[in-house]
Design an enzyme around this catalytic site. Structure first.
Site, PDB file in Angstrom:
ATOM      1  N   ASP A 182       0.875  -1.174   0.000  1.00  0.00           N
ATOM      2  CA  ASP A 182       0.000   0.000   0.000  1.00  0.00           C
ATOM      3  C   ASP A 182       0.914   1.227   0.000  1.00  0.00           C
ATOM      4  O   ASP A 182       1.607   1.503   0.984  1.00  0.00           O
ATOM      5  CB  ASP A 182      -0.914  -0.022   1.236  1.00  0.00           C
ATOM      6  CG  ASP A 182      -1.928   1.116   1.238  1.00  0.00           C
ATOM      7  OD1 ASP A 182      -1.620   2.183   0.675  1.00  0.00           O
ATOM      8  OD2 ASP A 182      -3.016   0.933   1.819  1.00  0.00           O
ATOM      9  N   LYS A 207      -6.405  10.173  -1.325  1.00  0.00           N
ATOM     10  CA  LYS A 207      -5.390  10.973  -0.619  1.00  0.00           C
ATOM     11  C   LYS A 207      -4.538  11.782  -1.608  1.00  0.00           C
ATOM     12  O   LYS A 207      -5.070  12.628  -2.291  1.00  0.00           O
ATOM     13  CB  LYS A 207      -4.532  10.045   0.237  1.00  0.00           C
ATOM     14  CG  LYS A 207      -5.315   8.931   0.946  1.00  0.00           C
ATOM     15  CD  LYS A 207      -6.280   9.454   1.978  1.00  0.00           C
ATOM     16  CE  LYS A 207      -6.858   8.324   2.779  1.00  0.00           C
ATOM     17  NZ  LYS A 207      -8.284   8.287   2.910  1.00  0.00           N
TER      18      LYS A 207
HETATM   19  N1  LCS Z   1      -4.968   2.547   2.645  1.00  0.00           N
HETATM   20  C1  LCS Z   1      -4.555   3.522   3.464  1.00  0.00           C
HETATM   21  C2  LCS Z   1      -3.108   3.596   3.853  1.00  0.00           C
HETATM   22  C3  LCS Z   1      -5.473   4.437   3.957  1.00  0.00           C
HETATM   23  O1  LCS Z   1      -5.031   5.401   4.774  1.00  0.00           O
HETATM   24  C4  LCS Z   1      -6.842   4.329   3.599  1.00  0.00           C
HETATM   25  C5  LCS Z   1      -7.885   5.266   4.120  1.00  0.00           C
HETATM   26  C6  LCS Z   1      -7.219   3.289   2.743  1.00  0.00           C
HETATM   27  C7  LCS Z   1      -6.248   2.437   2.274  1.00  0.00           C
HETATM   28  C8  LCS Z   1      -8.653   3.128   2.306  1.00  0.00           C
HETATM   29  O2  LCS Z   1      -8.923   4.054   1.305  1.00  0.00           O
HETATM   30  P1  LCS Z   1     -10.397   4.643   0.981  1.00  0.00           P
HETATM   31  O3  LCS Z   1     -11.276   3.452   0.741  1.00  0.00           O
HETATM   32  O4  LCS Z   1     -10.831   5.452   2.140  1.00  0.00           O
HETATM   33  O5  LCS Z   1     -10.161   5.438  -0.270  1.00  0.00           O
HETATM   34  N2  LCS Z   1      -7.455   6.045   5.197  1.00  0.00           N
HETATM   35  C9  LCS Z   1      -8.191   6.857   5.904  1.00  0.00           C
HETATM   36  C10 LCS Z   1      -7.720   7.538   7.052  1.00  0.00           C
HETATM   37  O6  LCS Z   1      -6.586   7.409   7.521  1.00  0.00           O
HETATM   38  N3  LCS Z   1      -8.648   8.314   7.525  1.00  0.00           N
HETATM   39  O7  LCS Z   1      -9.811   8.197   6.801  1.00  0.00           O
HETATM   40  C11 LCS Z   1      -9.602   7.221   5.748  1.00  0.00           C
END
Ligand code: LCS
Length: 393
Positions: A182, A207
């Site tokens: 990731d 992000k």
């Molecule tokens: N991988 C990482 C490292 C993340 O920080 C997040 C979401 C995801 C995958 C999942 O991605 P999403 O489905 O939300 O696009 N991280 C978040 C956080 O740290 N705060 O809110 C969401």
């Protein structure tokens, strides 16, 4: 369109397709299906659904441009766009593992990924061992006869702990395992895990890839086309977490400035981290490009900058952390990261409430830990904001 050149050039040009009207910017192809001139032409496309445009749950010209741009930036064969980062991670894992297989994963992971591996995949008979992937001996010791892949985040959310990508790949190759990394916190501007031999990179494009906090999106980029096609067919087509064309348009736009945004995020974050380190009310700071950080040497070997996220522990614990956060004026209390705005969050009461207390503490996520996604404001304004709020601790 494949284009030679440096990172900034590729951010602007890679993936673009010539438009029939000469439109400079990729249009939003807001269509669910595609017309064929004949059944023969349709039959040809259906022989191999990974190429051509048949139905927008599989791909679409707007997504295609984004997928190709990301693949160029990550040095992979092909990207597969998903509706969210979790969509990309779940789609990748269910494509690559089956019941009875075993995954080795980082003990510190984004809480959604933690839940996916610890609970959801486990319900379908996929076994796992969670280890500190920063400890290569622990990774190798966890290998079992049925281990299929190693899954890790570097830097890890929220501790900013690094894992040695080349070291993990060496263990994986020795034991015939796949690796999935990731790369959300680093972005392709700072690290290209595929160059170290990783098989698949996943991102929450919500992000840094987007950078403006206005979409939820994800992508998987595979080193080999065959693996990308497998993820598209198994993890996307038949599950359905597809990206919307409008999202792909916003991501392609965001990517054009990825390099300059990351430069400013890194510069600001280093300045803020260096200042935090000197404050008596701060017990500890984690930022990979701080010379005092345990991951500093590794960061220099696998990252071109320290990222925009700084994690620090308020010496006065939970109550002190809350008092600080509640008095910030420029920084905003919010989950997520990688936006123009500086966002602060408290994992113990926000993102990591789903993780059991003992597990959370074992991962280094203490009650007073604050994660700061340093934005694109002037660093001095962020420091002044932290300084005035610290008086309330
Ligand atoms: N991988 C990482 C490292 C993340 O920080 C997040 C979401 C995801 C995958 C999942 O991605 P999403 O489905 O939300 O696009 N991280 C978040 C956080 O740290 N705060 O809110 C969401």
């Amino acid at each position: 369109m494949s284009i030679q050149g440096g990172f900034a050039t590729q951010c602007v040009h890679a993936g673009r397709n010539p438009d029939q009207f000469g439109a400079l910017v990729t249009p939003i192809y807001q269509t669910s299906t595609f017309a064929y001139p004949s059944t023969e032409a349709a039959a040809e496309d259906f022989q191999d659904l990974s190429t051509g445009f048949a139905y927008s749950r599989l791909t679409n010209p707007s997504l295609d441009v984004f997928e190709k741009k990301l693949a160029e930036l990550e040095h992979g064969a092909r990207g597969v766009a998903f509706a969210s980062g979790m969509g990309a991670i779940a789609g990748t894992l269910i494509s690559l593992v089956s019941a009875g297989d075993h995954i080795i994963c980082s003990s510190t992971l984004y809480s959604g990924t933690h839940h996916l591996i610890h609970s959801t995949l486990a319900r379908f008979g996929v076994q796992f061992t969670a280890v500190e992937t920063s400890d290569l001996a622990a990774v190798e010791a966890a290998v079992q006869p049925n281990t299929k892949l190693i899954y890790f985040e570097t830097p890890a959310n929220p501790t900013m702990e690094l894992s040695d990508i080349a070291g993990i790949v060496a263990i994986a190759k020795k034991h015939g395992l796949m690796t999935v990394s990731d790369n959300t916190f680093a972005s392709p501007y700072l690290t290209n895990p595929l160059d170290f031999g990783v098989d698949v990179v996943v991102h929450s494009c919500t992000k840094y890839i987007c950078g403006h906090g206005d979409v939820i999106a994800g992508v998987a980029v595979a080193k080999e086309l065959e693996v990308a096609n497998q993820i598209r067919m198994e993890g996307l087509m038949h599950v359905g977490a597809v990206m919307a064309p409008n999202t792909a348009f916003l991501l392609e736009r965001g990517l054009k400035t990825l390099g300059i945004r990351m430069e400013q995020h890194c510069r600001n974050a280093l300045k803020v981290a260096s200042w935090l380190e000197k404050q008596p009310w701060v017990a500890s700071v984690r930022y990979p490009y701080l010379p005092s950080d345990p991951g500093y040497e590794l960061a220099k070997s696998q990252m071109r900058g320290g990222s925009g996220v700084v994690t620090f522990d308020v010496a006065a614990g939970l109550e002190g952390g809350k008092a600080l956060m509640n008095h910030l004026k420029v920084c905003t209390i919010a989950v997520s990261l990688g936006d123009c705005e500086t966002l602060v969050e408290h994992p113990a009461s926000m993102t990591h409430t789903m993780v059991a207390l003992e597990e959370r503490l074992a991962e280094g996520i203490t009650d007073g830990l604050i994660r700061m996604s340093v934005g694109l404001e002037d660093a001095d304004d962020l420091i002044a904001d932290l300084d005035q709020a610290s008086k309330y601790i």
